[in-house]
Design an enzyme around this catalytic site. Structure first.
Site, PDB file in Angstrom:
ATOM      1  N   GLU A  53      -4.231   2.023  -7.452  1.00 42.52           N
ATOM      2  CA  GLU A  53      -4.705   3.387  -5.862  1.00 42.52           C
ATOM      3  C   GLU A  53      -3.420   4.558  -7.044  1.00 42.52           C
ATOM      4  OE1 GLU A  53      -6.461   1.878  -2.371  1.00 42.52           O
ATOM      5  OE2 GLU A  53      -4.047   2.035  -1.974  1.00 42.52           O
ATOM      6  N   HIS A  77       1.131  -0.736  -0.325  1.00 43.64           N
ATOM      7  CA  HIS A  77      -0.467  -0.346   0.024  1.00 43.64           C
ATOM      8  C   HIS A  77       0.620   1.293  -0.120  1.00 43.64           C
ATOM      9  CE1 HIS A  77      -3.054   2.771   1.145  1.00 43.64           C
ATOM     10  NE2 HIS A  77      -3.696   2.490   0.738  1.00 43.64           N
TER      11      HIS A  77
HETATM   12  P1  PGA Z   1     -10.350   5.779   0.716  1.00 40.78           P
HETATM   13  O1  PGA Z   1      -8.920   5.041   0.619  1.00 40.78           O
HETATM   14  O2  PGA Z   1     -10.634   5.545   0.477  1.00 40.78           O
HETATM   15  O3  PGA Z   1      -9.866   6.578   1.898  1.00 40.78           O
HETATM   16  O4  PGA Z   1      -9.601   7.229  -0.625  1.00 40.78           O
HETATM   17  C1  PGA Z   1      -8.060   4.035  -0.196  1.00 40.78           C
HETATM   18  C2  PGA Z   1      -6.881   3.166   0.202  1.00 40.78           C
HETATM   19  O5  PGA Z   1      -5.956   3.905   1.073  1.00 40.78           O
HETATM   20  O6  PGA Z   1      -6.990   1.768  -0.193  1.00 40.78           O
END
Ligand code: PGA
Length: 234
Positions: free
Chosen positions: A160, A103
């Site tokens: 992401e 992540h």
């Molecule tokens: P968020 O986080 O939905 O608060 O943008 C996503 C993540 O960090 O996986």
């Protein structure tokens, strides 16, 4: 293919908050065909989630609702003298079938390298836990290059964009879909999720894109009613 909805609670939820979340979630959630919901609480709450979701957390019984347990991190080492680390073999004993790796918060605050992340993936695959590898464009290629041949088709990718995470500024769904489809070109059978400021209002904008197989949800997942609403919309 099933749509994956993954809740990443990050380091939120005390034990009491986790219990309240579970009570509310269980009364609001109605199982839906074709969706796999994965909940990833802190290590300290895994036992509680395992207990409260028992009967719905086994991936081996097709007649059970698809609510599965995930972890947010794993040791890059096998069990041994690595103080503070939680091994993949320990995760298995908590009914974990998925685990986030790489992540962007782990990369930023814990300085994780592509190789360490690859080592975590090896540990998980050795225990038959499916890694959910989080990626953003700037380092996507370098991270994929650190994986061994054949690994890509055994994991889930969560695309992401870092500026979309927790900002309330999600990436445009068409742009996200283009990147997801470029990832699918590397391995057609690998599910690709989108993460970054997903809400009940925008969830379907992503899940209706052909190359997006689900969502990784941070902030909204902390509110069980909103999270159930998001699952229903996705
Ligand atoms: P968020 O986080 O939905 O608060 O943008 C996503 C993540 O960090 O996986």
């Amino acid at each position: 293919m099933t749509k994956y909805i993954v809740a990443n609670f990050k380091s939120h939820q005390t034990g009491r908050e986790a219990q309240n979340w579970l009570n509310q979630f269980k009364s609001a959630y109605e199982p839906t065909e074709g969706k796999t919901v994965i909940l990833a609480p802190s290590f300290t709450n895994l036992w509680l989630f395992q207990k409260c979701l028992s009967g719905v957390s086994s991936p081996n019984n097709p007649h059970q609702d698809k609510i599965l347990l995930g972890a947010q991190d794993v040791s890059p080492f096998p069990p041994g003298a690595y103080t503070g680390a939680v091994s993949a073999a320990q995760l298995i004993t908590h009914g974990i079938s998925y685990c986030l790796v790489g992540h962007s918060e782990r990369r930023k605050w814990f300085h994780e390298t592509h190789q360490e992340i690859a080592n975590k993936i090896r540990e998980l695959l050795d225990q038959s836990i499916t890694p959910i590898l989080c990626l953003d464009q700037p380092y996507q290629q370098a991270q994929i290059a650190a994986l061994e041949d054949g690994w890509l088709k055994e994991l889930i990718i969560a695309y992401e964009p870092v500026e979309a995470i927790g900002s309330g500024r999600p990436q445009n769904p068409q742009a996200a879909s283009q990147i997801a489809s470029s990832l699918k070109n590397l391995s057609a059978q690998t599910p690709v999720l989108y993460g970054g400021s997903v809400t009940p209002q925008n969830a379907a904008d992503y899940t209706t894109q052909k190359s997006i197989d689900g969502l990784l949800v941070g902030g909204i997942s902390l509110n069980p009613d909103e999270f159930v609403n998001l699952i229903n919309q996705a």
